[in-house]
Design a protein around this motif. Structure first.
Motif, PDB file in Angstrom:
ATOM      1  N   ALA A  18      53.046  27.741  44.164  1.00 19.87           N
ATOM      2  CA  ALA A  18      53.642  29.288  44.780  1.00 19.87           C
ATOM      3  C   ALA A  18      54.488  29.155  44.141  1.00 19.87           C
ATOM      4  N   ILE A  19      55.393  28.699  42.399  1.00 19.83           N
ATOM      5  CA  ILE A  19      56.079  28.756  41.395  1.00 19.83           C
ATOM      6  C   ILE A  19      55.513  29.219  39.678  1.00 19.83           C
ATOM      7  N   LYS A  20      54.771  28.172  39.814  1.00 22.73           N
ATOM      8  CA  LYS A  20      54.318  27.674  38.398  1.00 22.73           C
ATOM      9  C   LYS A  20      54.015  28.794  37.738  1.00 22.73           C
ATOM     10  N   ASP A  21      53.426  29.827  38.111  1.00 26.55           N
ATOM     11  CA  ASP A  21      52.900  31.202  37.874  1.00 26.55           C
ATOM     12  C   ASP A  21      53.777  32.738  37.529  1.00 26.55           C
ATOM     13  N   LEU A  22      55.267  31.977  38.003  1.00 21.21           N
ATOM     14  CA  LEU A  22      56.543  33.360  38.337  1.00 21.21           C
ATOM     15  C   LEU A  22      57.437  32.668  37.273  1.00 21.21           C
ATOM     16  N   CYS A 148      48.690  43.697  50.001  1.00 27.72           N
ATOM     17  CA  CYS A 148      48.833  43.238  48.248  1.00 27.72           C
ATOM     18  C   CYS A 148      47.729  43.197  47.523  1.00 27.72           C
ATOM     19  N   ARG A 149      46.495  42.834  47.399  1.00 25.27           N
ATOM     20  CA  ARG A 149      45.361  42.332  46.850  1.00 25.27           C
ATOM     21  C   ARG A 149      44.795  43.903  46.886  1.00 25.27           C
ATOM     22  N   ARG A 210      52.380  43.924  41.275  1.00 27.31           N
ATOM     23  CA  ARG A 210      52.498  42.218  39.664  1.00 27.31           C
ATOM     24  C   ARG A 210      53.487  41.190  40.296  1.00 27.31           C
ATOM     25  N   TYR A 211      54.667  41.737  40.617  1.00 30.15           N
ATOM     26  CA  TYR A 211      55.365  40.456  41.777  1.00 30.15           C
ATOM     27  C   TYR A 211      54.898  40.121  43.280  1.00 30.15           C
ATOM     28  N   LEU A 212      54.834  41.437  43.210  1.00 29.87           N
ATOM     29  CA  LEU A 212      54.830  40.241  44.935  1.00 29.87           C
ATOM     30  C   LEU A 212      53.148  40.469  44.827  1.00 29.87           C
ATOM     31  N   THR A 213      52.259  40.078  43.866  1.00 31.82           N
ATOM     32  CA  THR A 213      50.738  39.138  43.809  1.00 31.82           C
ATOM     33  C   THR A 213      51.452  37.512  43.720  1.00 31.82           C
ATOM     34  N   PHE A 214      52.460  38.058  42.702  1.00 30.10           N
ATOM     35  CA  PHE A 214      53.084  36.256  42.515  1.00 30.10           C
ATOM     36  C   PHE A 214      53.487  35.888  43.838  1.00 30.10           C
ATOM     37  N   THR A 216      52.249  35.937  46.704  1.00 28.33           N
ATOM     38  CA  THR A 216      51.242  35.735  47.899  1.00 28.33           C
ATOM     39  C   THR A 216      50.931  34.227  47.123  1.00 28.33           C
ATOM     40  N   LYS A 217      51.205  33.612  46.350  1.00 27.50           N
ATOM     41  CA  LYS A 217      50.616  32.061  46.225  1.00 27.50           C
ATOM     42  C   LYS A 217      51.403  31.373  46.446  1.00 27.50           C
TER      43      LYS A 217
END
Lengths: 257, 14
Positions: A18-22, A148-149, A210-214, A216-217
């Motif tokens: 939930a955090i690694k891509d952000l 979001c998707r 783009r960020y909201l999609t991050f 939703t991880k």
């Protein structure tokens, strides 16, 4: 020494996803209260804040407050080595140069031990004031992920409009416009699958998809997500995780020039 | 035209 044993180790794997891509790197602050993390993405547009309370671990021991400076990509790689039903223990010394992750299979026939080097990270801690929100929207986390998707196929930004009729998510792009409206469910109790809206003032704000999609991880962590929206303020997107804590994301709005 | 705002324009360093 610091030692935190998480029986439901899959939670740690999910928090990591939930955090690694952000966030590229961050300090995990370990105190008697639990493990917390606050970090911004590299462009300083969004912020993630999480708490894993000490009573969610068994056992939890923290003799001295420590910050574990961690490269998220490296930790995510190690977390992928844990099986979903493993018990995960995080361990370090009082003045640590490294942290150890131990993965135990449920029958304890297999024990994996990974040691990872720590980094010195200058963390910029932001104080987030208590905010009176204009609208607080609770909905199934999977529904928010789907919205979001779907709207990412239409445009880069989503306009969230909340009024007495419900909440509307809309996006606009070269190909046209997409609008998704959700009404508040008639049943008021906040059960899974319900949409509920606490409305103080009608509000409309635009955010980068783009960020909201991050954010939703974090969907695998909770059945419900809460969006707290206030005019001209960042939106707070919160996933409460049963028995252990939460992950919250904040995203600054887009404004018309 | 929409401009993306940054986090630091809202929250102070603690």
């Amino acid at each position: 020494m610091f030692e935190a044993r998480l029986v439901q180790g899959s939670l740690m794997k999910k928090f990591m996803e939930a955090i690694k891509d952000l966030v590229k790197e961050a300090n995990w602050d370990c105190t008697g209260t639990g493990i917390s993390l606050q970090a911004m993405d590299t462009s300083h547009v969004s912020l993630v804040s999480l708490l894993l309370r000490s009573d969610g671990f068994d056992p939890y021991r923290c003799d001295r407050n420590i910050s574990l400076g961690i490269n998220m990509e490296s930790m995510a790689k190690i977390m992928k080595c844990a099986s979903n039903d493993d018990v995960i223990t995080i361990r370090s010394e009082d003045h640590p140069d490294n942290v150890t992750f131990v993965f135990e299979s449920p029958n304890q026939e297999k024990v994996c031990d990974y040691e990872m080097k720590l980094m010195d990270i200058d963390s910029e801690h932001l104080g987030i004031p208590d905010t009176e929100y204009d609208a607080i929207i609770s909905m199934p986390a999977s529904e928010f992920q789907r919205i979001c998707r779907d709207l990412s196929n239409i445009g880069d930004s989503v306009k969230i409009t909340c009024n007495k009729d419900g909440v509307q998510f809309s996006a606009q792009g070269d190909t046209g416009i997409g609008k998704i409206a959700l009404k508040q469910n008639a049943v008021i109790d906040k059960e899974d699958g319900q949409v509920s809206i606490e409305l103080n003032d009608p509000v409309s704000l635009t955010f980068a998809l783009r960020y909201l999609t991050f954010f939703t991880k974090a969907t695998p962590l909770a059945s419900t997500v809460t969006l707290s929206v206030s005019a001209k303020n960042p939106v707070a997107v919160e996933y409460r995780v049963d028995d252990i804590g939460y992950i919250r994301y904040y995203l600054a709005p887009k404004i018309e020039e | 035209l929409l401009i993306q705002q940054g986090m630091k324009s809202f929250y102070q360093f603690a």
